[in-house]
Design an enzyme around this catalytic site. Structure first.
Site, mmCIF file in Angstrom:
data_model
loop_
_atom_site.group_PDB
_atom_site.id
_atom_site.type_symbol
_atom_site.label_atom_id
_atom_site.label_comp_id
_atom_site.label_asym_id
_atom_site.label_seq_id
_atom_site.Cartn_x
_atom_site.Cartn_y
_atom_site.Cartn_z
ATOM 1 N N GLY A 22 0.793 -1.223 0.000
ATOM 2 C CA GLY A 22 0.000 0.000 0.000
ATOM 3 C C GLY A 22 0.827 1.276 0.000
ATOM 4 O O GLY A 22 0.534 2.222 -0.734
ATOM 5 N N ASN A 76 -8.616 3.630 7.939
ATOM 6 C CA ASN A 76 -8.043 2.514 8.692
ATOM 7 C C ASN A 76 -8.253 2.627 10.197
ATOM 8 O O ASN A 76 -8.178 1.636 10.901
ATOM 9 C CB ASN A 76 -6.544 2.378 8.394
ATOM 10 C CG ASN A 76 -5.818 3.699 8.380
ATOM 11 O OD1 ASN A 76 -6.160 4.609 7.626
ATOM 12 N ND2 ASN A 76 -4.822 3.829 9.221
ATOM 13 N N GLN A 104 -7.939 -0.725 2.928
ATOM 14 C CA GLN A 104 -8.797 -1.282 3.972
ATOM 15 C C GLN A 104 -10.129 -1.794 3.426
ATOM 16 O O GLN A 104 -10.772 -2.627 4.051
ATOM 17 C CB GLN A 104 -9.078 -0.231 5.061
ATOM 18 C CG GLN A 104 -7.846 0.181 5.850
ATOM 19 C CD GLN A 104 -7.335 -0.919 6.788
ATOM 20 O OE1 GLN A 104 -8.063 -1.846 7.142
ATOM 21 N NE2 GLN A 104 -6.076 -0.824 7.167
ATOM 22 N N ALA A 142 -1.825 -6.821 -0.208
ATOM 23 C CA ALA A 142 -2.274 -8.204 0.012
ATOM 24 C C ALA A 142 -2.438 -8.542 1.491
ATOM 25 O O ALA A 142 -3.295 -9.349 1.858
ATOM 26 C CB ALA A 142 -1.277 -9.172 -0.622
ATOM 27 N N HIS A 143 -1.625 -7.900 2.356
ATOM 28 C CA HIS A 143 -1.594 -8.383 3.743
ATOM 29 C C HIS A 143 -2.770 -7.923 4.589
ATOM 30 O O HIS A 143 -2.862 -8.274 5.771
ATOM 31 C CB HIS A 143 -0.258 -8.034 4.410
ATOM 32 C CG HIS A 143 -0.076 -6.611 4.807
ATOM 33 N ND1 HIS A 143 -0.284 -6.163 6.091
ATOM 34 C CD2 HIS A 143 0.301 -5.521 4.104
ATOM 35 C CE1 HIS A 143 -0.018 -4.874 6.149
ATOM 36 N NE2 HIS A 143 0.331 -4.450 4.955
ATOM 37 N N THR A 196 13.081 -7.201 -9.472
ATOM 38 C CA THR A 196 12.738 -8.594 -9.785
ATOM 39 C C THR A 196 11.485 -8.978 -9.018
ATOM 40 O O THR A 196 11.413 -8.796 -7.803
ATOM 41 C CB THR A 196 13.923 -9.513 -9.404
ATOM 42 O OG1 THR A 196 15.074 -9.029 -10.085
ATOM 43 C CG2 THR A 196 13.643 -10.949 -9.791
ATOM 44 N N CYS A 243 3.333 6.938 18.412
ATOM 45 C CA CYS A 243 4.391 7.251 19.367
ATOM 46 C C CYS A 243 5.510 7.951 18.612
ATOM 47 O O CYS A 243 6.211 7.321 17.838
ATOM 48 C CB CYS A 243 4.942 5.983 19.993
ATOM 49 S SG CYS A 243 3.982 5.412 21.370
#
Ligand code: PLP
Length: 407
Positions: free
Chosen positions: A75, A156, A186, A207-208, A244, A334
């Site tokens: 993203g 998000n 999201q 993808a995650h 690659t 933080c």
């Protein structure tokens, strides 16, 4: 620790566990078919074919042509490529860029850096108290020299869903040359996204956040959209994004997106049911807790439960929840040792001292009613204990909090 030591994961907006079917698809490319897809021999050609198939699969799922899908590392890279790439390729037309105040930092910080470097002039459109962007406000910001408008599909932190189709329609009506980008990181898995129905020129995926692997994402680029590559060299991805290709991650990404589409209705029903329980029960269980983000489920990502707790730091609650076996997050960042309130909550107009108590629970496929029961059992005493330790007297909430706590 929870019963039997089981950990409860309530942070699916941060990342999702890879689906076993995704891992299965990836393994052969890590073990045997690891060859460079740009080489000439048969093994390499097989890897190339896998990437082509993945591209066609993902394009098909979003209503695009395969050559409109560029693979990236995720993203952040797709967001950065959209902003930098479109503005760099459109210098003759201008450098006006419109974003919203609640974008992910991949957009906010990139836009800020581009403005500092003199390659963009940025207008930041605000949001309402639920974190939504008003399409009319975006339209009002569009100028003759506007090159790109980038508004996220769903937020998000607070789960607010924006009406991207309406935003795109209004932008085009005012300036037919302006490009529209949306960050669908999201929303893609939850809502399903179709490039023509949303009317966008560019769209960001990762993808995650859909039970796929880390390190794979895509930028949809409508045919004819000006875009200058930002990482160049090897000529991969039509010369726009060199490097690659990670065949395993790309194959896993396509599998994850196919599964998300197949399971959408089931996932949605499941997450909405758990979400509704928490949205209604948390404010009853904890005094001076306000739900943040849209209250209308149609305008909120399924699975998102964000809230803020008065008189406690969100980070302290998270540490206590972690000890109790529950993984969640807050919207705060933080920085240099101090906890800054979430930029999203501040953008909604929430007072900083109330925003410091922000929490985000994001539910997913693996969560159950028992997980919700457990959270409702452990969170109220944690808040009570932390409030008891507070040096500030906790009696009446400040007047500035009242409109937020009432909702
Ligand atoms: C809305 C949004 N955009 C972009 C990103 C960045 O994605 P990635 O982690 O794949 O770089 C995230 C991740 O949290 C996100 O939530």
């Amino acid at each position: 620790m929870t019963d039997g030591g089981r950990r409860i994961y309530l942070d699916h907006a941060a990342t999702t566990p890879p689906d076993p079917a995704v891992v299965e698809v990836m393994l052969p490319y890590l073990r045997e078919m690891w060859h460079n897809p740009s080489s000439i021999y048969v093994e390499a050609q097989r890897a190339r074919a896998t990437i082509d198939e993945a591209r066609a699969t993902i394009a098909g799922l979003i209503g695009a042509q395969p050559d409109e899908v560029l693979f990236t590392s995720g993203g952040s890279e797709s967001d950065s490529l959209a902003l930098r790439g479109v503005l760099a390729a459109s210098r003759r037309r201008g450098k006006h860029l419109i974003i919203s105040s609640v974008e992910h930092h991949a957009i906010l910080d990139t836009a800020e850096q581009m403005e500092r470097d003199g390659v963009a002039e940025v207008t930041i459109v605000g949001v309402d108290r639920e974190g939504r962007v008003d399409p009319a406000a975006v339209e009002a910001a569009v100028r003759d020299d506007t090159v790109l408008v980038s508004i996220m599909h769903a937020n998000n932190e607070v789960g607010a869903i924006n009406d991207i189709a309406e935003i795109a329609r209004r932008v085009r009506a005012k300036n037919a040359h302006a490009m529209v980008h949306t960050d669908a990181v999201q929303s893609a898995a939850h809502l399903g996204v179709h490039v023509d129905r949303l009317g966008v020129d560019l769209m960001t995926f990762t993808a995650h956040k859909m039970y796929g692997p880390r390190g794979a994402g895509a930028l949809y680029v409508r045919s004819g959209t000006p875009l200058q590559g930002q990482v160049i060299g090897g000529g991969q991805e039509r010369g726009i994004r060199a490097g690659t290709e990670d065949t395993a991650a790309i194959a896993g990404f396509a599998q994850a997106m196919s599964l998300a589409t197949e399971r959408r209705e089931a996932d949605l029903g499941h997450e909405r049911a758990l979400q509704e329980r928490l949205l209604s029960e948390l404010p009853r269980a904890i005094p001076m807790l306000a739900i943040t983000g849209p209250l209308d489920p149609a305008q909120r990502l399924p699975g998102n439960v964000s809230c803020t707790v008065g008189f406690v730091e969100g980070e302290s609650i998270l540490l206590a929840l972690d000890l109790a076996g529950i993984a969640a997050s807050s919207g705060s960042a933080c920085t240099t040792g101090s906890v800054e309130p979430s930029h999203v909550l501040v953008a909604t107009g929430m007072p900083d001292d109330l925003a410091r108590g922000s929490l985000r629970f994001t539910l997913g496929r693996g969560n159950t009613d028992a997980d919700v029961d457990r959270l409702l059992e452990v969170l109220p005493p944690i808040v009570q204990r932390l409030r008891a330790l507070s040096p500030i007297p906790i009696d009446e909430p400040p007047a500035s909090w009242v409109p937020w706590l009432a909702s």
